[in-house]
Design a protein around this motif. Structure first.
Motif, PDB file in Angstrom:
ATOM      1  N   ALA A  29       0.842  -1.191   0.000  1.00 41.97           N
ATOM      2  CA  ALA A  29       0.000   0.000   0.000  1.00 41.97           C
ATOM      3  C   ALA A  29       0.878   1.244   0.000  1.00 41.97           C
ATOM      4  N   PRO A  30       0.447   2.307  -0.659  1.00 41.64           N
ATOM      5  CA  PRO A  30       1.249   3.542  -0.653  1.00 41.64           C
ATOM      6  C   PRO A  30       1.261   4.174   0.736  1.00 41.64           C
ATOM      7  N   VAL A  31       2.382   4.792   1.065  1.00 40.72           N
ATOM      8  CA  VAL A  31       2.531   5.429   2.369  1.00 40.72           C
ATOM      9  C   VAL A  31       1.957   6.834   2.300  1.00 40.72           C
ATOM     10  N   ILE A  32       1.054   7.144   3.216  1.00 41.35           N
ATOM     11  CA  ILE A  32       0.435   8.462   3.269  1.00 41.35           C
ATOM     12  C   ILE A  32       0.921   9.158   4.533  1.00 41.35           C
ATOM     13  N   VAL A  33       1.557  10.306   4.358  1.00 41.50           N
ATOM     14  CA  VAL A  33       2.083  11.060   5.497  1.00 41.50           C
ATOM     15  C   VAL A  33       1.188  12.268   5.721  1.00 41.50           C
ATOM     16  N   GLU A  34       0.644  12.367   6.929  1.00 34.76           N
ATOM     17  CA  GLU A  34      -0.194  13.506   7.269  1.00 34.76           C
ATOM     18  C   GLU A  34       0.529  14.349   8.310  1.00 34.76           C
ATOM     19  N   GLU A  35       0.514  15.639   8.092  1.00 37.89           N
ATOM     20  CA  GLU A  35       1.147  16.535   9.042  1.00 37.89           C
ATOM     21  C   GLU A  35       0.132  16.939  10.097  1.00 37.89           C
ATOM     22  N   ALA A  36       0.624  17.092  11.322  1.00 38.60           N
ATOM     23  CA  ALA A  36      -0.245  17.512  12.422  1.00 38.60           C
ATOM     24  C   ALA A  36      -0.587  18.987  12.246  1.00 38.60           C
ATOM     25  N   THR A  37      -1.868  19.301  12.386  1.00 39.97           N
ATOM     26  CA  THR A  37      -2.300  20.688  12.229  1.00 39.97           C
ATOM     27  C   THR A  37      -2.925  21.206  13.513  1.00 39.97           C
ATOM     28  N   SER A  38      -2.430  20.732  14.634  1.00 40.84           N
ATOM     29  CA  SER A  38      -2.963  21.163  15.914  1.00 40.84           C
ATOM     30  C   SER A  38      -2.418  22.541  16.257  1.00 40.84           C
ATOM     31  N   SER A  39      -3.267  23.386  16.830  1.00 45.96           N
ATOM     32  CA  SER A  39      -2.837  24.736  17.167  1.00 45.96           C
ATOM     33  C   SER A  39      -1.995  24.750  18.445  1.00 45.96           C
ATOM     34  N   SER A  40      -2.097  23.706  19.265  1.00 52.63           N
ATOM     35  CA  SER A  40      -1.350  23.690  20.518  1.00 52.63           C
ATOM     36  C   SER A  40       0.002  22.990  20.383  1.00 52.63           C
ATOM     37  N   SER A  41       0.347  22.504  19.193  1.00 49.87           N
ATOM     38  CA  SER A  41       1.598  21.770  19.040  1.00 49.87           C
ATOM     39  C   SER A  41       2.811  22.671  19.251  1.00 49.87           C
ATOM     40  N   GLY A  42       2.730  23.946  18.914  1.00 42.48           N
ATOM     41  CA  GLY A  42       3.845  24.854  19.103  1.00 42.48           C
ATOM     42  C   GLY A  42       3.978  25.334  20.537  1.00 42.48           C
ATOM     43  N   ALA A  43       2.913  25.270  21.320  1.00 36.92           N
ATOM     44  CA  ALA A  43       2.928  25.780  22.686  1.00 36.92           C
ATOM     45  C   ALA A  43       3.203  24.686  23.713  1.00 36.92           C
ATOM     46  N   LEU A  44       3.228  23.455  23.305  1.00 36.38           N
ATOM     47  CA  LEU A  44       3.370  22.353  24.253  1.00 36.38           C
ATOM     48  C   LEU A  44       4.760  22.311  24.870  1.00 36.38           C
ATOM     49  N   ILE A  45       5.799  22.479  24.092  1.00 36.24           N
ATOM     50  CA  ILE A  45       7.173  22.386  24.605  1.00 36.24           C
ATOM     51  C   ILE A  45       7.488  23.535  25.571  1.00 36.24           C
ATOM     52  N   PRO A  46       7.149  24.778  25.249  1.00 38.16           N
ATOM     53  CA  PRO A  46       7.408  25.842  26.241  1.00 38.16           C
ATOM     54  C   PRO A  46       6.625  25.651  27.544  1.00 38.16           C
ATOM     55  N   LEU A  47       5.414  25.129  27.451  1.00 39.49           N
ATOM     56  CA  LEU A  47       4.646  24.894  28.679  1.00 39.49           C
ATOM     57  C   LEU A  47       5.280  23.811  29.530  1.00 39.49           C
ATOM     58  N   LEU A  48       5.769  22.738  28.899  1.00 39.60           N
ATOM     59  CA  LEU A  48       6.448  21.685  29.649  1.00 39.60           C
ATOM     60  C   LEU A  48       7.736  22.209  30.276  1.00 39.60           C
ATOM     61  N   LEU A  49       8.467  23.052  29.559  1.00 38.26           N
ATOM     62  CA  LEU A  49       9.686  23.654  30.095  1.00 38.26           C
ATOM     63  C   LEU A  49       9.367  24.540  31.296  1.00 38.26           C
ATOM     64  N   LEU A  50       8.290  25.289  31.219  1.00 33.58           N
ATOM     65  CA  LEU A  50       7.875  26.139  32.332  1.00 33.58           C
ATOM     66  C   LEU A  50       7.525  25.312  33.563  1.00 33.58           C
ATOM     67  N   VAL A  51       6.861  24.176  33.360  1.00 25.34           N
ATOM     68  CA  VAL A  51       6.502  23.298  34.481  1.00 25.34           C
ATOM     69  C   VAL A  51       7.751  22.715  35.118  1.00 25.34           C
ATOM     70  N   VAL A  52       8.729  22.319  34.313  1.00 26.69           N
ATOM     71  CA  VAL A  52       9.969  21.744  34.844  1.00 26.69           C
ATOM     72  C   VAL A  52      10.745  22.793  35.635  1.00 26.69           C
TER      73      VAL A  52
END
Length: 60
Positions: A29-52
């Motif tokens: 079967a052909p491989v289908i790659v879908e990109e994540a289009t979540s609006s919170s994906s860019g804010a997740l890492i800074p929030l985790l860093l703030l919690v740490v």
């Protein structure tokens, strides 16, 4: 003797007819790659860093 030669010839002819295989070919079967289009994906890492950092300050 003629029947033996005829049977051998027919057997050899029948075996070359199925030289590839009688099984169905495997088609991948052909491989289908879908990109994540979540609006919170860019804010997740800074929030985790703030919690740490907050946990490290609270532990001192």
């Amino acid at each position: 003797m003629k029947k033996l030669v005829l049977a051998a010839a027919l057997t050899a002819g029948a075996s070359t007819a199925f030289a590839g295989s009688v099984a169905d070919p495997i088609i991948e079967a052909p491989v289908i790659v879908e990109e994540a289009t979540s609006s919170s994906s860019g804010a997740l890492i800074p929030l985790l860093l703030l919690v740490v950092v907050a946990a490290a300050i609270a532990a001192d």
